[in-house]
Design an enzyme around this catalytic site. Structure first.
Site, short mmCIF file in Angstrom:
data_model
loop_
_atom_site.label_atom_id
_atom_site.label_comp_id
_atom_site.label_asym_id
_atom_site.label_seq_id
_atom_site.Cartn_x
_atom_site.Cartn_y
_atom_site.Cartn_z
N PHE A 77 22.77 -21.97 -18.00
CA PHE A 77 21.91 -21.25 -16.99
C PHE A 77 21.25 -22.20 -16.29
CE2 PHE A 77 17.52 -19.62 -16.82
CZ PHE A 77 17.79 -18.16 -16.13
N GLU A 78 20.65 -23.24 -16.56
CA GLU A 78 19.75 -24.03 -15.66
C GLU A 78 20.53 -24.85 -14.68
OE1 GLU A 78 16.63 -24.05 -15.75
OE2 GLU A 78 16.11 -23.33 -17.71
N GLN A 79 21.66 -25.47 -14.98
CA GLN A 79 22.27 -25.88 -14.00
C GLN A 79 23.06 -25.05 -12.93
OE1 GLN A 79 25.44 -27.76 -16.40
NE2 GLN A 79 24.18 -29.23 -17.35
#
Length: 142
Positions: A77-79
């Site tokens: 999600f963050e990447q």
């Protein structure tokens, strides 16, 4: 020894949208903490924290013990949003204990992007959120 402690800031903290949406609410809360190294926090509904771009302030957040499967999902999600998981050292507010944690940082700040974001000098996303419009606060706390 490998750990899965995550230093949450921005919308990953308790009370904000991604805390519930991404499953952090079901993880073990280890306490509030502050960074040892100085960082910078820029906000525009979303939060971008960097320890490389204009580091000036202690950053405040919460520590959770994250299930390894969820950590992989959070990484994806963050990447996808341009964040990188880094290991840093923080100090727990209640006990003063110094521990290693992971944090998602944004190290692709440009002067153009920087101009579109407010600098949060308190290092605390909750302080930023208090100053947002009612419409934007509704988005943050979903």
């Amino acid at each position: 020894m490998e750990h899965n402690r995550l230093f949450c800031l921005g919308t990953l903290m308790q009370g904000f949208q991604n805390h519930n949406k991404l499953g952090i609410k079901d993880q073990k809360f280890l306490g509030r903490a502050e960074t040892i190294a100085l960082g910078s926090m820029f906000c525009n509904i979303i939060t971008k924290v960097s320890f490389r771009y204009e580091p000036k302030y202690i950053i405040k957040g919460e520590i959770y013990e994250i299930d390894p499967v969820l950590m992989g999902e959070l990484d994806a999600f963050e990447q996808a949003e341009g964040y990188e998981r880094e290991e840093i050292v923080v100090k727990k507010v209640e006990s003063g204990e110094i521990i290693k944690v992971f944090v998602y940082t944004y190290n692709h700040m440009t002067p153009e992007l920087r101009e579109t974001m407010a600098e949060e000098i308190s290092g605390d996303f909750r302080e930023y959120a208090k100053g947002e419009s009612e419409e934007n606060r509704a988005k943050l706390y979903q």
